[in-house]
Scaffold this active site. Structure first.
Site, PDB file in Angstrom:
ATOM      1  N   LYS A  30       0.831  -1.199   0.000  1.00 44.94           N
ATOM      2  CA  LYS A  30       0.000   0.000   0.000  1.00 44.94           C
ATOM      3  C   LYS A  30       0.868   1.252   0.000  1.00 44.94           C
ATOM      4  CE  LYS A  30      -4.270  -1.708   2.094  1.00 44.94           C
ATOM      5  NZ  LYS A  30      -3.970  -3.136   2.048  1.00 44.94           N
TER       6      LYS A  30
ATOM      7  N   GLU B 238      -2.957   7.008   7.806  1.00 47.40           N
ATOM      8  CA  GLU B 238      -3.711   7.969   7.014  1.00 47.40           C
ATOM      9  C   GLU B 238      -4.659   8.747   7.904  1.00 47.40           C
ATOM     10  OE1 GLU B 238      -5.758   5.760   4.052  1.00 47.40           O
ATOM     11  OE2 GLU B 238      -4.031   5.588   2.725  1.00 47.40           O
TER      12      GLU B 238
ATOM     13  N   ARG C  67      -6.727  -8.353  -8.530  1.00 44.80           N
ATOM     14  CA  ARG C  67      -7.438  -9.626  -8.647  1.00 44.80           C
ATOM     15  C   ARG C  67      -8.906  -9.336  -8.924  1.00 44.80           C
ATOM     16  NH1 ARG C  67     -10.163  -9.183  -3.877  1.00 44.80           N
ATOM     17  NH2 ARG C  67      -9.057  -8.332  -2.081  1.00 44.80           N
TER      18      ARG C  67
END
Length: 670
Positions: free
Chosen positions: A116, A200, A292
């Site tokens: 990430k 975050e 995916r």
């Protein structure tokens, strides 16, 4: 196109891929663990190979065993499904090395988006909007704490290699940061083998909107529009819909183009999902890209009429994308509900057990909506009645997908379909899903990721159920089973109930399973006249059996009701008027409610492993103080003190496996 592929997964996604293979005439190969020897996905495929023990680490995560199975069966390609090895660059590289096509993106794309933190940096360089945060390599705890303080609380801790809501913590205050970081890192290491985290700014009342993208090996790339996945618990999705409600056309287009740009930035190939967090004002920020097929892909299939698994196979085989962007369009609205074996009232803890009775609403399994022919109800499931939901894998029972010409029509269809779901065995979230779907915020499109928490009291409030009518059905089923007389039969057929010159009265002792309360019903018959007496009220009573399995009907007073009764020993599970109730016949003697969990007794909420013991014998603790941490299904569960007291004994240590209901500690309560 391939002639044979191996599906390196299990459950409903393996069945889903096998369905497309069957339609295209491609031979499919299943892999299975000890626990899945008789699983539905094994039967759905043309061939099957055993790959190891029951846990994922012993089977579905064993790269070498899956590669061996593919080579041994002559599979030309491997479809990884989702979860397990689907986003594992080592697995993709192993397939490439073995000369087997990996039905997914290139190794480099998985690597770029698998972290990430790295993905955030890449998106920053591509000028994609990002939420303020820290995505650096330095994982020093003090540095992370300072970064969180600078960003400003609340902040969100996320496992860098994570997904599925695992390894995520919301931290409201600086005082809570250290404990949340330690817990987040433990769960991340356990689930992904990597404890790196990023931080975050936690946005209040955001929506979770994602875009389905596809790219081929010839430079083509398109987006198949958006999905709203805002309704979540434990950071995991519960309901998904396509298209995202109330999205302005220019925002939809901008998000789609940003998602395609993100895919092109890493030379992407195949199916991918770019996830955005969106504010009420329509601003959106990149969160991550899942390399995916997503669990919620059916809603996209239902509104576009495209088989996304077929697209995956064709792209992996070197064909160009089946359609260009201007050929894609949205038709109607689709909603997906994930039916889980879990206990919503106990913090959505996963539930295990045998599916003694499983009945889904009338629908088409794995209906793809190809060519515009869409079934109004679609069922994607990897289990059957009689299968067992084990602690080894995700506890999903089925995905229920509906399609309508409008969102309102889809909502009504979903509510009706949920009313037809019947599950006996483990606890499920079916009733909870029904409450969400019919709630004002969801039905009006007032969506955000905190919907469940914000409306917790309303969603979990007691509701009136058709107790009287369900009880009548249960009594009729019991009397029939015990040799009573069905409606219209001769009383002489039931010799045990015959009395000379008098009527017959029978005392039926019951326990309401949900409310844990005992009560008594009197059944009386005098000739053709039958009555039931409950709570001092006597009413005329008739019952009959229906034509279908478990079907029955009854009249109690002036109420006429039909339904279904599934009998499990002395427990009568009644499904009527869209509700499920359960009554336990006490069989001669009324039993007291289960008093297993006495004061000072702390027990395991489900089968799992002890990963942290936070107190020692003799420790004095306060109410709510964390005592022990368990891991089950890759989720952490903290056992807290129910009251102030002293730890008399710690019964398990770190690494011990414990059964559901096992006593973990003994606490002397003050």
């Amino acid at each position: 196109m391939f002639n044979k592929i191996l599906i390196a997964n299990r459950g409903e996604i393996a069945c889903r891929v096998a369905a497309t293979c069957k339609r295209l005439g491609i031979t499919s190969v299943a892999v299975y663990s000890d626990a899945d020897a008789n699983a539905k996905h094994v039967a759905a495929c043309d061939e099957a190979v055993h790959i190891g023990g029951s846990t994922a680490a012993e089977s579905y995560l064993r790269v070498e065993r899956i590669i061996e199975a593919a080579l041994a069966t002559g599979a030309q390609a491997v479809h990884p499904g989702y979860g397990f090895l689907s986003e594992n660059e080592d697995f993709a590289h192993a397939c490439e090395k073995a000369g087997i096509e990996f039905i997914g993106p290139p190794v480099e794309a998985i690597a770029a988006m698998g972290s990430k933190a790295a993905a955030k940096a890449l998106m920053h360089s591509a000028a994609v909007p990002l939420v303020p945060g820290y995505h650096g390599d330095d994982q020093n705890a003090d540095l992370l704490h300072r970064q969180a303080d600078e960003i400003g609380y609340p902040v969100l801790l996320k496992a860098s290699a994570g997904g599925g809501g695992k390894g995520m913590r919301v931290v409201e205050r600086t005082e809570d940061f250290a404990a949340a970081l330690a817990s987040c890192k433990r769960e991340a290491a356990s689930s992904f083998g990597n404890d790196r985290v990023l931080i975050e700014k936690y946005l209040t009342r955001p929506r979770h909107v994602e875009v389905q993208v596809f790219a081929d090996k010839h430079g083509g790339a398109v987006y198949l529009f958006d999905r709203d996945c805002s309704v979540q618990r434990r950071h995991q999705k519960v309901l998904e819909e396509a298209p995202a409600p109330a999205l302005q056309p220019h925002v939809r287009r901008a998000m789609g183009e940003a998602a395609v740009a993100a895919a092109r930035a890493v030379n992407y190939v195949g199916a991918g999902t770019v996830e955005f967090i969106m504010t009420a004002g329509g601003d959106f920020y990149f969160m991550e890209m899942n390399t995916r097929l997503q669990v919620e892909h059916p809603v996209t299939e239902m509104v576009t009429g495209q088989d996304l698994v077929e697209w995956q196979l064709r792209v992996a085989a070197g064909e160009p994308l089946p359609l260009e962007q201007d050929q894609l369009k949205i038709e109607g609205h689709a909603i997906e509900a994930r039916i889980y074996a879990e206990h919503p009232a106990r913090g959505f803890l996963p539930s295990t057990g045998t599916l003694k009775h499983l009945r889904m609403p009338e629908g088409v399994e794995f209906s793809l909506g190809i060519g515009g022919e869409r079934a109004p109800v679609r069922i994607d499931s990897g289990v059957r009645e009689g299968d067992t939901i084990t602690p080894f894998y995700d506890p999903m029972i089925a995905k229920l997908i509906v399609h309508g010409a409008s969102r309102d029509e889809a909502l009504k269809r979903m509510s009706h379909a949920l009313r037809d779901c019947e599950v006996v065995g483990p606890h499920t979230n079916v009733e909870f899903l029904q409450r969400i779907v019919t709630s004002v915020p969801f039905s009006t499109g007032d969506l955000d990721t905190g919907l469940i928490e914000r409306h917790h009291d309303a969603l979990f409030a007691p509701v009136a159920k058709p107790f009287r009518e369900a009880l009548a059905l249960a009594c009729g089923a019991l009397i029939t089973r015990e040799g009573g007389v069905a409606h219209g039969a001769s009383p002489w057929d039931a010799l045990s109930h015959w009395r000379l010159n008098s009527g017959y009265t029978q005392t039926l002792n019951w326990r309401d399973v949900e409310k844990e309360s005992a009560f008594t019903v009197l059944f009386s018959r005098d000739g053709e006249s039958r009555t039931l007496t409950h709570n001092g009220k006597t009413e005329p009573f008739k019952w009959w059996t229906g034509a279908g399995k478990h079907e029955c009907g009854a009249t109690i007073g002036d109420a006429h009701v039909t339904g279904r009764v599934f009998i499990d020993g002395d427990t009568f599970h009644v499904f009527c008027r869209g509700e499920a109730l359960a009554f336990e016949w006490q069989n001669l003697l009324a039993h007291a409610a289960d008093a297993e969990h006495g004061e000072g007794r702390l027990t395991a909420p489900m089968p799992g492993k002890v990963i942290a013991v936070l107190v020692e014998q003799g420790a004095v603790v306060e109410k709510g103080q964390p005592l022990l941490v368990m891991e089950a299904m890759k989720m952490e569960h903290t056992i807290g003190a129910p009251a102030a007291g002293k730890v008399a004994e710690v019964l398990y240590g770190v690494g011990d496996q414990v059964a559901d209901g096992a006593q973990l500690l003994v606490l002397d309560v003050e």
